[in-house]
Write a protein that holds these residues in place. Sequence first.
Motif, short mmCIF file in Angstrom:
data_model
loop_
_atom_site.label_atom_id
_atom_site.label_comp_id
_atom_site.label_asym_id
_atom_site.label_seq_id
_atom_site.Cartn_x
_atom_site.Cartn_y
_atom_site.Cartn_z
N ALA A 1 0.82 -1.21 0.00
CA ALA A 1 0.00 0.00 0.00
C ALA A 1 0.86 1.26 0.00
N ALA A 2 1.94 1.26 0.79
CA ALA A 2 2.79 2.45 0.86
C ALA A 2 3.48 2.73 -0.48
N GLY A 3 4.02 1.68 -1.11
CA GLY A 3 4.66 1.89 -2.40
C GLY A 3 3.69 2.31 -3.48
N SER A 4 2.51 1.68 -3.51
CA SER A 4 1.49 2.08 -4.49
C SER A 4 1.06 3.52 -4.27
N TRP A 5 0.88 3.90 -3.01
CA TRP A 5 0.49 5.28 -2.70
C TRP A 5 1.56 6.27 -3.17
N PHE A 6 2.81 5.99 -2.88
CA PHE A 6 3.88 6.92 -3.25
C PHE A 6 3.99 7.08 -4.76
N PHE A 7 4.02 5.98 -5.48
CA PHE A 7 4.21 6.07 -6.93
C PHE A 7 2.97 6.62 -7.63
N GLN A 8 1.80 6.34 -7.11
CA GLN A 8 0.60 6.93 -7.71
C GLN A 8 0.58 8.44 -7.51
N LEU A 9 0.95 8.91 -6.32
CA LEU A 9 1.01 10.35 -6.10
C LEU A 9 2.09 10.99 -6.96
N LEU A 10 3.24 10.33 -7.07
CA LEU A 10 4.34 10.88 -7.87
C LEU A 10 3.93 11.05 -9.32
#
Length: 321
Positions: free
Chosen positions: A120-129
């Motif tokens: 979830a954390a990685g998906s959140w970061f890359f989606q926001l980026l």
Amino acid sequence: MTATSTPTGPLKAKLSAIVRRREKDATDTGADRGVLSEHDRKRPSVRVSTTAIHVFLFVGLVVAGLGPLLWLAKAAVTPTQDTLTQPFALWPNGIDWANLSQAWNDIHIDQYFLNTIWVAAGSWFFQLLVATTAGYALSILRPRYAPVLNALVLATLFIPAVVLLVPLYLTILHPPVIDVSLLNTYWAVWLPAAANAFNILLMKRFFDGLPREVFEAARTDGAGPLRMFWSIVLPMSKPILGVVSVFAVIAAWKDFLWPLLVLPDPAVQPLSVRLPAVQSQTELDVFLAALAISTLIPVVLFLIFQRLFLRGAGLGGAVKG
């Protein structure tokens, strides 16, 4: 101060005028809006009927929303026999607290929960980026080919996700350039999640509504694209960042099919994949306890960050004086 030295001055005045005009319009026409007028609301029969409808809807929403969660919490500490014979009875033969500890230790909820956090954390970061930078480029920078890019991003929304499974899996299996398989790595989940056209268009639409006077003043002061993005756009975009964050975390937390395909190793699988896999090998009461624990964690996270989530869901406060 002049408008040149303080570019937010005229912006504040303009926003204040808009707010006053909207408040005046709401005061003048507020009585005529809606199904019932102010005169009808004062009638006793209408007031009683609307109150009854509100109470009925509220109770229905509470039962539909909290009912399954409350039943799961009860079943998590109920023996299997009681759950099968009397599913809606409140602990006819007592409470079995050992279900929780057994689910935590035997099913290894802690390990799979950490895996879910990583996903979830990685998906959140890359989606926001990707969403913020792409939306910034399409809305604020606006290169000549921006309409073409916007149309291409919009076109991807019309492609069914099932059609992309095979080519996307082959890309993860043999990625170009690096030619190193990404299977059983979280990159196989993070990178495809980052390419979310809906979030990009959502960011772009929000950035389109930001005041252009601020960017013109920043360019006049010598701010470059990166400085405007970091110091102006992101601080003004907290509401939409909250909305995209909620969408990203929820989508990553409940995703099942794609992590099942690219994370075949049980040691790196998240809860959404691992819990169905152990269902046939686990007692019903222990399995329900594991489901309750995995459900309780996101509920607690929401209660902790509910102010940020609700503020972002309202999309309000994009520009403050």
